[in-house]
Design a protein around this motif. Structure first.
Motif, PDB file in Angstrom:
ATOM      1  N   LYS A 190     -15.753  68.712 -42.075  1.00 31.31           N
ATOM      2  CA  LYS A 190     -14.455  69.232 -42.513  1.00 31.31           C
ATOM      3  C   LYS A 190     -13.339  68.270 -42.126  1.00 31.31           C
ATOM      4  O   LYS A 190     -13.271  67.799 -41.007  1.00 31.31           O
ATOM      5  N   TYR A 191     -12.469  68.007 -43.097  1.00 31.27           N
ATOM      6  CA  TYR A 191     -11.301  67.153 -42.878  1.00 31.27           C
ATOM      7  C   TYR A 191     -10.021  67.982 -42.768  1.00 31.27           C
ATOM      8  O   TYR A 191      -9.151  67.708 -41.958  1.00 31.27           O
ATOM      9  N   TYR A 192      -9.924  69.019 -43.615  1.00 33.03           N
ATOM     10  CA  TYR A 192      -8.696  69.819 -43.630  1.00 33.03           C
ATOM     11  C   TYR A 192      -8.988  71.158 -44.305  1.00 33.03           C
ATOM     12  O   TYR A 192      -9.840  71.238 -45.190  1.00 33.03           O
ATOM     13  N   THR A 193      -8.273  72.187 -43.864  1.00 32.39           N
ATOM     14  CA  THR A 193      -8.324  73.489 -44.524  1.00 32.39           C
ATOM     15  C   THR A 193      -6.993  73.725 -45.230  1.00 32.39           C
ATOM     16  O   THR A 193      -5.939  73.712 -44.582  1.00 32.39           O
ATOM     17  N   ILE A 194      -7.030  73.896 -46.538  1.00 38.82           N
ATOM     18  CA  ILE A 194      -5.818  74.177 -47.312  1.00 38.82           C
ATOM     19  C   ILE A 194      -5.501  75.665 -47.160  1.00 38.82           C
ATOM     20  O   ILE A 194      -6.347  76.507 -47.475  1.00 38.82           O
ATOM     21  N   PRO A 195      -4.316  76.024 -46.663  1.00 40.44           N
ATOM     22  CA  PRO A 195      -3.991  77.442 -46.455  1.00 40.44           C
ATOM     23  C   PRO A 195      -4.060  78.239 -47.758  1.00 40.44           C
ATOM     24  O   PRO A 195      -3.613  77.775 -48.811  1.00 40.44           O
ATOM     25  N   THR A 196      -4.631  79.423 -47.679  1.00 37.63           N
ATOM     26  CA  THR A 196      -4.744  80.316 -48.834  1.00 37.63           C
ATOM     27  C   THR A 196      -4.296  81.720 -48.416  1.00 37.63           C
ATOM     28  O   THR A 196      -4.234  82.028 -47.223  1.00 37.63           O
ATOM     29  N   PRO A 197      -3.971  82.595 -49.393  1.00 36.64           N
ATOM     30  CA  PRO A 197      -3.506  83.946 -49.061  1.00 36.64           C
ATOM     31  C   PRO A 197      -4.527  84.717 -48.229  1.00 36.64           C
ATOM     32  O   PRO A 197      -5.737  84.576 -48.405  1.00 36.64           O
ATOM     33  N   THR A 198      -4.031  85.547 -47.313  1.00 29.18           N
ATOM     34  CA  THR A 198      -4.899  86.354 -46.464  1.00 29.18           C
ATOM     35  C   THR A 198      -4.731  87.843 -46.781  1.00 29.18           C
ATOM     36  O   THR A 198      -3.769  88.249 -47.429  1.00 29.18           O
ATOM     37  N   PHE A 199      -5.691  88.639 -46.327  1.00 26.36           N
ATOM     38  CA  PHE A 199      -5.595  90.088 -46.444  1.00 26.36           C
ATOM     39  C   PHE A 199      -6.169  90.694 -45.169  1.00 26.36           C
ATOM     40  O   PHE A 199      -6.938  90.051 -44.437  1.00 26.36           O
ATOM     41  N   LYS A 200      -5.777  91.924 -44.892  1.00 28.51           N
ATOM     42  CA  LYS A 200      -6.284  92.609 -43.714  1.00 28.51           C
ATOM     43  C   LYS A 200      -7.026  93.862 -44.148  1.00 28.51           C
ATOM     44  O   LYS A 200      -6.531  94.634 -44.964  1.00 28.51           O
TER      45      LYS A 200
END
Length: 219
Positions: A190-200
């Motif tokens: 892994k080089y980077y994690t692109i932020p994505t929408p979250t839910f709970k």
């Protein structure tokens, strides 16, 4: 990763041929380019990240879109100034036909080819950026030998990366970040994690989709 997804028609070539045949008719009838997998926001998160990645030369980088569908990811890159070699591949000839029509109508220089990514693809060459939005998911949903085909797919991806610094960018709705990192560990880091929408849900936080950038594992 020991778990397997249940097989689905989404993992069959026949499903996609039928879908893109319908979308070709819609496009010719009233200019509708068809569905953008995981919606436009997922596509633009990746494009925005690529635009801001200093190591990527928009004028020289070779970019390959795996399972390109209607080709709108590469259209987006071209419209944002990527002028290097842009190539899209899909195992559905109808998808390639639709993508070619859209690129030609927009006067964009993008190459599209039919290719089965569970088979060696030496003739494609190698690339600086290899992109997957939902294609690994579709391979995972194949009703026949999905585990074997996933492994073959990753073999192909590894060989498509030009250097150890080349990037494999993947967006998935079926696998979590931990599952992808674990599944790819033999070949990629892994080089980077692109932020994505979250839910709970139930007190736990998850992601609607997962977008991760990998590099080839150094020997």
């Amino acid at each position: 990763m020991d778990s397997e997804l249940n097989g689905s028609e989404l993992g069959t070539k026949e499903f996609w041929e039928s879908s893109y045949n319908r979308e070709i008719r819609n496009y010719k009838s009233h200019g509708d380019v068809g569905e953008i997998w995981f919606d436009e926001s997922a596509q633009w998160r990746t494009i925005d990240w690529l635009l801001n990645e200093e190591k990527i030369d928009k004028e020289a980088s070779r970019v390959l879109d795996l399972g390109c569908g209607n080709g709108m990811f590469l259209v987006g890159l071209a419209n944002e100034g990527f002028t290097g070699d842009l190539t899209g591949v899909d195992y559905s000839p109808k998808a390639v036909e639709l993508a070619q029509n859209i690129a030609e109508d927009n006067k964009l220089s993008i190459t599209y080819k039919v290719a089965d990514l569970t088979q060696p693809q030496n003739e494609l060459g190698q690339f600086d950026v290899v992109h997957d939005k939902g294609t690994y998911d579709a391979v995972s949903l194949c009703p026949d030998n999905a585990k074997e085909k996933r492994a073959l797919y990753l073999d192909t991806v590894e060989k498509l990366l030009r250097t150890a610094d080349s990037l494999f960018v993947i967006t998935s709705c079926n696998w979590t970040e931990d599952e992808l990192v674990d599944s790819f560990a033999e070949k990629f880091v892994k080089y980077y994690t692109i932020p994505t929408p979250t839910f709970k849900f139930g007190g736990k936080v998850g992601n609607v989709v997962t977008s991760i950038v990998f590099k080839r594992k150094k020997e």
